[in-house]
Design a protein around this motif. Structure first.
Motif, PDB file in Angstrom:
ATOM      1  N   VAL A   1       0.782  -1.134   0.037  1.00 31.49           N
ATOM      2  CA  VAL A   1      -0.103  -0.130  -0.015  1.00 31.49           C
ATOM      3  C   VAL A   1       0.749   1.257  -0.041  1.00 31.49           C
ATOM      4  O   VAL A   1       1.716   1.502   0.880  1.00 31.49           O
ATOM      5  CB  VAL A   1      -0.892   0.017   1.429  1.00 31.49           C
ATOM      6  CG1 VAL A   1      -1.805   1.206   1.172  1.00 31.49           C
ATOM      7  CG2 VAL A   1      -1.739  -1.202   1.171  1.00 31.49           C
ATOM      8  N   HIS A   2       0.662   1.890  -1.100  1.00 29.65           N
ATOM      9  CA  HIS A   2       1.545   3.177  -1.047  1.00 29.65           C
ATOM     10  C   HIS A   2       0.839   4.336  -2.184  1.00 29.65           C
ATOM     11  O   HIS A   2       0.158   3.838  -2.970  1.00 29.65           O
ATOM     12  CB  HIS A   2       2.963   3.138  -1.506  1.00 29.65           C
ATOM     13  CG  HIS A   2       2.908   2.428  -3.100  1.00 29.65           C
ATOM     14  ND1 HIS A   2       2.905   3.180  -4.076  1.00 29.65           N
ATOM     15  CD2 HIS A   2       3.132   1.144  -3.330  1.00 29.65           C
ATOM     16  CE1 HIS A   2       2.775   2.553  -5.072  1.00 29.65           C
ATOM     17  NE2 HIS A   2       3.113   1.256  -4.874  1.00 29.65           N
ATOM     18  N   PRO A   3       1.272   5.519  -1.845  1.00 30.47           N
ATOM     19  CA  PRO A   3       0.551   6.734  -2.728  1.00 30.47           C
ATOM     20  C   PRO A   3       1.175   6.287  -4.342  1.00 30.47           C
ATOM     21  O   PRO A   3       2.166   5.788  -4.478  1.00 30.47           O
ATOM     22  CB  PRO A   3       1.261   7.894  -2.409  1.00 30.47           C
ATOM     23  CG  PRO A   3       1.278   7.527  -0.839  1.00 30.47           C
ATOM     24  CD  PRO A   3       2.046   6.161  -0.670  1.00 30.47           C
ATOM     25  N   ALA A   4       0.438   6.852  -5.169  1.00 28.34           N
ATOM     26  CA  ALA A   4       0.832   6.439  -6.531  1.00 28.34           C
ATOM     27  C   ALA A   4       2.029   7.419  -6.678  1.00 28.34           C
ATOM     28  O   ALA A   4       2.311   8.259  -6.558  1.00 28.34           O
ATOM     29  CB  ALA A   4      -0.351   7.305  -7.636  1.00 28.34           C
TER      30      ALA A   4
ATOM     31  N   MET B   1       2.435   2.547   3.666  1.00 26.50           N
ATOM     32  CA  MET B   1       1.690   2.945   4.599  1.00 26.50           C
ATOM     33  C   MET B   1       0.652   2.084   4.692  1.00 26.50           C
ATOM     34  O   MET B   1       0.234   0.772   4.177  1.00 26.50           O
ATOM     35  CB  MET B   1       1.253   4.299   4.141  1.00 26.50           C
ATOM     36  CG  MET B   1       0.271   4.162   2.741  1.00 26.50           C
ATOM     37  SD  MET B   1      -0.039   5.786   2.465  1.00 26.50           S
ATOM     38  CE  MET B   1      -0.632   6.885   3.526  1.00 26.50           C
ATOM     39  N   SER B   2      -0.143   2.127   6.031  1.00 27.43           N
ATOM     40  CA  SER B   2      -1.257   1.220   6.162  1.00 27.43           C
ATOM     41  C   SER B   2      -2.271   1.296   5.490  1.00 27.43           C
ATOM     42  O   SER B   2      -2.494   2.576   4.983  1.00 27.43           O
ATOM     43  CB  SER B   2      -1.488   1.296   7.987  1.00 27.43           C
ATOM     44  OG  SER B   2      -2.139   2.462   8.231  1.00 27.43           O
ATOM     45  N   GLY B   3      -3.231   0.530   5.415  1.00 25.82           N
ATOM     46  CA  GLY B   3      -4.590   0.757   4.733  1.00 25.82           C
ATOM     47  C   GLY B   3      -5.282   1.709   5.088  1.00 25.82           C
ATOM     48  O   GLY B   3      -6.011   2.372   4.497  1.00 25.82           O
TER      49      GLY B   3
ATOM     50  N   MET C   1      -5.957   9.296   3.454  1.00 27.74           N
ATOM     51  CA  MET C   1      -5.505  10.226   2.527  1.00 27.74           C
ATOM     52  C   MET C   1      -6.256  10.223   1.422  1.00 27.74           C
ATOM     53  O   MET C   1      -6.552  11.521   0.763  1.00 27.74           O
ATOM     54  CB  MET C   1      -4.048   9.813   2.096  1.00 27.74           C
ATOM     55  CG  MET C   1      -3.191  10.663   1.043  1.00 27.74           C
ATOM     56  SD  MET C   1      -1.899   9.528   0.302  1.00 27.74           S
ATOM     57  CE  MET C   1      -2.616   8.592  -0.824  1.00 27.74           C
ATOM     58  N   ASP C   2      -7.088   9.391   0.824  1.00 31.03           N
ATOM     59  CA  ASP C   2      -7.620   9.335  -0.516  1.00 31.03           C
ATOM     60  C   ASP C   2      -9.133   9.916  -0.082  1.00 31.03           C
ATOM     61  O   ASP C   2      -9.998  10.525  -1.012  1.00 31.03           O
ATOM     62  CB  ASP C   2      -7.817   8.130  -1.161  1.00 31.03           C
ATOM     63  CG  ASP C   2      -6.355   7.839  -2.077  1.00 31.03           C
ATOM     64  OD1 ASP C   2      -5.630   9.150  -2.071  1.00 31.03           O
ATOM     65  OD2 ASP C   2      -6.265   7.069  -3.003  1.00 31.03           O
ATOM     66  N   HIS C   3      -9.739   9.537   0.982  1.00 36.09           N
ATOM     67  CA  HIS C   3     -11.190   9.589   1.327  1.00 36.09           C
ATOM     68  C   HIS C   3     -11.437  10.196   2.671  1.00 36.09           C
ATOM     69  O   HIS C   3     -10.564  10.958   3.064  1.00 36.09           O
ATOM     70  CB  HIS C   3     -11.790   8.182   1.240  1.00 36.09           C
ATOM     71  CG  HIS C   3     -11.406   7.399  -0.046  1.00 36.09           C
ATOM     72  ND1 HIS C   3     -12.069   8.013  -1.355  1.00 36.09           N
ATOM     73  CD2 HIS C   3     -10.609   6.479  -0.341  1.00 36.09           C
ATOM     74  CE1 HIS C   3     -11.450   7.050  -2.235  1.00 36.09           C
ATOM     75  NE2 HIS C   3     -10.553   6.077  -1.625  1.00 36.09           N
TER      76      HIS C   3
ATOM     77  N   TYR D   1      -5.156  -2.202   8.898  1.00 37.31           N
ATOM     78  CA  TYR D   1      -3.928  -1.675   9.510  1.00 37.31           C
ATOM     79  C   TYR D   1      -2.660  -2.315   8.801  1.00 37.31           C
ATOM     80  O   TYR D   1      -1.432  -2.336   9.201  1.00 37.31           O
ATOM     81  CB  TYR D   1      -3.708  -1.791  10.755  1.00 37.31           C
ATOM     82  CG  TYR D   1      -4.593  -0.626  11.622  1.00 37.31           C
ATOM     83  CD1 TYR D   1      -4.166   0.762  11.703  1.00 37.31           C
ATOM     84  CD2 TYR D   1      -5.967  -1.030  12.317  1.00 37.31           C
ATOM     85  CE1 TYR D   1      -5.061   1.645  12.164  1.00 37.31           C
ATOM     86  CE2 TYR D   1      -6.545   0.168  12.735  1.00 37.31           C
ATOM     87  CZ  TYR D   1      -6.283   1.414  12.782  1.00 37.31           C
ATOM     88  OH  TYR D   1      -6.920   2.216  13.203  1.00 37.31           O
ATOM     89  N   SER D   2      -2.949  -3.444   8.012  1.00 39.57           N
ATOM     90  CA  SER D   2      -1.877  -3.950   7.047  1.00 39.57           C
ATOM     91  C   SER D   2      -1.412  -2.909   6.167  1.00 39.57           C
ATOM     92  O   SER D   2      -1.955  -2.087   5.678  1.00 39.57           O
ATOM     93  CB  SER D   2      -2.415  -5.236   6.506  1.00 39.57           C
ATOM     94  OG  SER D   2      -1.405  -5.892   5.460  1.00 39.57           O
ATOM     95  N   LYS D   3      -0.184  -3.317   5.570  1.00 37.41           N
ATOM     96  CA  LYS D   3       0.534  -2.579   4.667  1.00 37.41           C
ATOM     97  C   LYS D   3       0.650  -3.141   3.270  1.00 37.41           C
ATOM     98  O   LYS D   3       1.166  -2.779   2.321  1.00 37.41           O
ATOM     99  CB  LYS D   3       1.974  -2.182   5.163  1.00 37.41           C
ATOM    100  CG  LYS D   3       1.953  -1.152   6.359  1.00 37.41           C
ATOM    101  CD  LYS D   3       3.454  -0.684   6.690  1.00 37.41           C
ATOM    102  CE  LYS D   3       3.142   0.121   7.927  1.00 37.41           C
ATOM    103  NZ  LYS D   3       4.712   0.741   8.529  1.00 37.41           N
TER     104      LYS D   3
END
Length: 580
Positions: free
Chosen positions: A126-129, A136-138, A144-146, A174-176
């Motif tokens: 999980v990471h930003p584009a 980062m965690s889910g 960040m997005d919503h 909370y998983s990555k």
């Protein structure tokens, strides 16, 4: 074996079906289009009218309530599971023999269903584009997005009403690592349990979440939440059913090519002439000199020959005196060139994280200082063809703004990455009108603001100075018509979230001002698939200031051969595409 895999469609386009794969029209109850190749999600027990916030889940619900099968699956018209590979992301353009007889064959689908009870899309970090190292965690990624409050509502519902799923959901969120897209295939007993779980939660969440102020993207909230719930169910199933067999499959991504270039571009009028001098800025080195020549030549070809134009070239010692002379000589009495040598040490701490971008990209950050003797200037990247009269762009009114630029081809995605939010108009800086007077009036030293924003946001900086300019001028930029930055993804494939729509793209092409070859596959590269690459070569050969090398001659021949071969069929497809 009775296998039903629904592929969600909402518009006309390429589709695929066989004994196990069935196209389904999602949101048909509220749709104005007719998709005769699809079944609808609006018969029997359905929630078809909720499609705008429930997304592909309206198809999932319909399958749950109206179909009987041994296995149920969900895919998208743009994303299919590949039944020949366990991982990866492969782009395809049509349903060729490989796709039909291997990746999506009935035999391979049946074989995978025999071997596994649950199949999902690949599990990724999980990471930003654009920031693969920023894991980062889910939970943080969703926030960040919503809207964080919506996710917290779901967590509370699960904790209260579905306690058996509470810890699996926390583990998941909370998983990555996660899988995306709400794409999965499940054996009947698991599918039924999964649907009971997610639809109970989402119906309760729908009552608590107020989406009245959300934009179109954020209104898809229940679809976004469902991705997290699907992950949570798979985690739950792993824990509860000890012998369950779960697998992942790679993604096949359909590239929706818009064959826009095959329509004749509009004729350019050079009638408009302004009394004032038009100031143009470029920055390039010896390697990019031939390409900058194409930009300059095309600009002058489409401007009134009596128009006064002053080119300001930002450069360093990597632009030779020979090429400076070659690029500027014999351009006409009304055309002037000035060269400004830049102190490269100013940018020593700034990243270069794209192999087709040089340090020259940062030189526009000192325009305000080098060109403070003029009020404004049009900056143009050197991977462009100017197709319209640049005097029209010069007339764009940006008096009250520090910068004017076009929306970026992935603007929403980039805004979220920089934490600017969906309301921010993230612009592409490849073509920009800098209001130098306004910048110097507003900032005592804007370069300090640039660097300040870089140091603060450096972990999120991906698109070099473009990110820096968006951060600095986030409250003082004007979006100009997209025709002045017709980017590559308009013509080829764009999976990025953006603010402009199909009609904006069509308007940009019909009134094309500047063609921007904005990705890594430039026209001078063999790999280029831009349908207007031939335009670059014609201008390059017309100018002949920089004769083609032997390698370039071969690439040009290949490109033109492909262009001529496909022109008739592509014109027909283009016309059909934009009639819809």
């Amino acid at each position: 074996m009775n296998i039903k895999i629904a592929v969600c469609h909402h518009k006309d386009g390429l589709y695929f079906k066989n004994a196990y794969i069935m196209p389904i029209h999602v949101g048909r109850a509220v749709s104005s289009v007719n998709l005769p190749f699809c079944i609808g999600d609006d018969t029997g027990d359905n929630i078809s009218d909720k499609n705008k916030s429930w997304c592909e889940l309206t198809a999932l619900y319909w399958m749950w309530k109206n179909l009987d099968a041994d296995y149920y699956g969900l895919m998208h018209y743009r994303r299919y599971l590949s039944f020949t590979r366990s991982d990866g992301y492969e782009i395809f353009h049509d349903f060729n023999d490989k796709i039909i007889n291997n990746d999506l064959s009935e035999a391979n689908i049946e074989n995978e269903c025999k071997n596994y009870e649950i199949i999902t899309s690949p599990v990724w970090n999980v990471h930003p584009a654009g920031l693969p190292d920023h894991i980062m965690s889910g939970y943080d990624f969703y926030c960040m997005d919503h809207y964080q409050k919506d996710l917290d509502i779901v967590i509370e519902i699960i904790k209260k009403d579905h306690p058996d799923f509470y810890l699996p959901f926390l583990e998941t969120i909370y998983s990555k690592q996660t899988f995306f897209f709400n794409i999965s295939i499940m054996k009947k007993e698991y599918f039924k349990e999964y649907c009971s779980f997610i639809f109970d939660i989402l119906k309760k969440a729908e009552q608590k979440i107020d989406i009245s102020s959300y934009n179109t993207y954020q209104k898809r909230v229940l679809g976004f939440l469902a991705e997290r719930l699907t992950n949570a169910y798979v985690t739950y199933a792993k824990r509860k059913y000890k012998n369950i067999r779960i697998s992942t499959k790679g993604i096949l991504a359909l590239a929706e090519v818009l064959p826009v270039s095959e329509i004749k571009l509009p004729a350019c009028s050079t009638d408009l002439i302004l009394k004032e001098t038009i100031h143009i800025c470029l920055s390039f080195d010896d390697n990019y000199s031939p390409h900058a020549d194409v930009t300059i030549t095309s600009l002058l070809n489409n401007t009134n020959p009596n128009q006064s134009i002053h080119f300001h070239i930002l450069c360093d010692d990597k632009l030779s005196n020979e090429n400076r002379l070659l690029i500027s000589s014999d351009r006409g009495d009304n055309v002037k060139f000035s060269f400004y040598d830049i102190d490269t040490s100013l940018f020593s701490s700034l990243p270069l994280n794209r192999n087709y971008i040089s340090v020259n990209t940062y030189y526009r950050l000192v325009i305000h200082n080098l060109l403070k003797h003029i009020d404004k200037v049009i900056y143009i990247d050197s991977d462009t063809v100017v197709y319209g009269n640049i005097a029209e762009l010069w007339q764009e009114d940006i008096e009250d703004y520090t910068i004017g630029a076009c929306l970026d081809e992935g603007g929403l995605l980039q805004s979220r990455r920089l934490l600017l939010g969906d309301t921010h108009n993230y612009f592409n800086a490849g073509i920009a009108v800098f209001n130098i007077k306004k910048i110097n009036e507003t900032y005592s030293d804007v370069f300090k603001n640039y660097m300040e924003n870089y140091y603060i946001y450096n972990e999120r900086i991906v698109l070099q100075d473009q990110d820096i300019l968006n951060l600095t001028f986030k409250d003082n930029s004007k979006i100009i018509p997209l025709r002045w930055n017709v980017n590559s993804r308009i013509f080829t494939f764009n999976e990025l979230d953006r603010k402009y729509n199909k009609q904006d793209e069509l308007n940009a092409i019909h009134h094309c001002g500047i063609i921007h070859y904005s990705d890594s596959k430039k026209p001078w590269k063999k790999s280029c698939n831009h349908p207007l690459k031939g335009l670059y070569w014609s201008i390059r050969k017309e100018s002949n200031r920089f004769p083609l090398s032997r390698k370039e001659e071969k690439i040009e021949v290949i490109h033109n051969a492909k262009f001529k071969k496909g022109i008739k069929s592509k014109i027909r497809k283009l016309i059909e595409k934009f009639k819809k």
